[in-house]
Design an enzyme around this catalytic site. Sequence first.
Site, PDB file in Angstrom:
ATOM      1  N   LYS A   1       0.862  -1.190   0.000  1.00  0.00           N
ATOM      2  CA  LYS A   1       0.000   0.000   0.000  1.00  0.00           C
ATOM      3  C   LYS A   1       0.894   1.234   0.000  1.00  0.00           C
ATOM      4  O   LYS A   1       1.772   1.369   0.866  1.00  0.00           O
ATOM      5  CB  LYS A   1      -0.891   0.033   1.237  1.00  0.00           C
TER       6      LYS A   1
ATOM      7  N   GLU B   1       1.140  -1.681  16.838  1.00  0.00           N
ATOM      8  CA  GLU B   1       0.800  -2.438  15.616  1.00  0.00           C
ATOM      9  C   GLU B   1       1.192  -3.915  15.767  1.00  0.00           C
ATOM     10  O   GLU B   1       0.574  -4.789  15.167  1.00  0.00           O
ATOM     11  CB  GLU B   1       1.497  -1.836  14.387  1.00  0.00           C
TER      12      GLU B   1
ATOM     13  N   LYS C   1       1.184 -10.529   8.486  1.00  0.00           N
ATOM     14  CA  LYS C   1       0.750  -9.615   7.422  1.00  0.00           C
ATOM     15  C   LYS C   1       0.947 -10.256   6.049  1.00  0.00           C
ATOM     16  O   LYS C   1       0.095 -10.132   5.171  1.00  0.00           O
ATOM     17  CB  LYS C   1       1.486  -8.272   7.515  1.00  0.00           C
TER      18      LYS C   1
ATOM     19  N   HIS D   1      -8.601   0.854  13.698  1.00  0.00           N
ATOM     20  CA  HIS D   1      -8.321   2.013  12.852  1.00  0.00           C
ATOM     21  C   HIS D   1      -9.533   2.935  12.673  1.00  0.00           C
ATOM     22  O   HIS D   1      -9.361   4.126  12.456  1.00  0.00           O
ATOM     23  CB  HIS D   1      -7.809   1.569  11.477  1.00  0.00           C
TER      24      HIS D   1
END
Length: 368
Positions: free
Chosen positions: A144, A186, A228, A249
């Site tokens: 991203k 995170e 991830k 988020h």
Amino acid sequence: MTRTVTVALADRSYDILIGTGLLERAGAHVAALLRRPRLAVVTDEHVAAAQLPAFLAACKQEGIACETLILPPGEATKNFTQLERLSRWLIGQQVGRDDMVVALGGGVIGDLTGFAAAILRRGTGFIQVPTTLLAQVDSSVGGKTAINTPEGKNLIGAFHQPALVLADTDTLDTLPPREVLAGYAEIVKYGLLGDRPFFEWLEQHGEKVIAGDDAARAEAVARSCQAKADIVAADERENDQRALLNLGHTFGHALEAEGGYDGRLLHGEAVAIGMVQALEFSVRLGLCPGQDAVRARRHLARVGLPVDPADRGLGDVPADRLVAHMAQDKKVRDGRLTFVLARGIGDAFITRDVAASELVSFLKTERT
Ligand code: NAD
Ligand code: GLY
């Protein structure tokens, strides 16, 4: 010991190398990816002072010539002005489609450089060398890339996978402690969203990760990257399961927007508060055992992360203002919002059916 996690995306697959001393061997690691011994390196002023000399020396050792662009640090750098400056600099350096651009820095440099590489000559290769904990466990992985506009964060961007990620945990030694903690949030996210044993491991070893213990740090970064990588390999474009990575988020972005990105609330801090709220909202909806929300809150608070908006002076933001930010951020259909909720620690799920009224009522009672 260097650990390798592979992001399996067919002909766009790449490795994430994790460990100590990687920057000093960076030239050797990148050489195989280069058509000619030349690199365009993008970084920011803080990273240039702390880490750039080691990277340049390692490239020189392998006979790789580097041209460097040093940008101002901070979220504001992810804008159109810096994108134009960077893109035109890359053109000026005659960076071609077969060349590699290096993003040496945190998520800001990674997101901006990755986006510039995505649009330069319709797609140029790039290498992520993440130097913040957040970038090592999240932003450098998964492709991203984006910049911000006055309308919001990351609204202009592209999916563009790097060719290699070099996560040297030694680079974290110069990172300010508050940034280390923000990145740690995170890491906790991966435990909360899908891996209860990892959360339990963090309860035992999290403080060592934060203190900079090499083995604990490498283990935490590698497990996060593996989590991830698995999600990205299954759902690169966030049509489905990749949205799990957004746990915390929706609440967090609303607080960040309210804070005006003025440094009062770092992204990882907002995610920490947001994850607690997502679990507590799940409890309110009868989906999650109360003790799991308490346990998540306790761990995040114990390591020193904020867990309530009031911890960063944002305790009195009216509930409907927060919901308005959320509605901007996520799709709302017939008064219902998309959310990541949890049935417990390690068991998050995506729902497209949260009533805005239930959310307002939760946010209002939460602070009474
Ligand atoms: P950042 O890049 O702003 O870095 C934080 C601060 O640390 C900066 O001042 C930077 O100059 C400094 N710094 C970086 N490395 C250092 C080092 N080794 N030593 C000393 N100082 C150092 O912030 P971040 O938290 O890394 O990234 C946040 C950004 O990442 C946000 O823009 C967010 O939107 C983005 N992000 C992207 C993704 C993605 O999947 N692409 C995921 C999460 C976050
Ligand atoms: N950080 C969210 C994602 O990469 O999808």
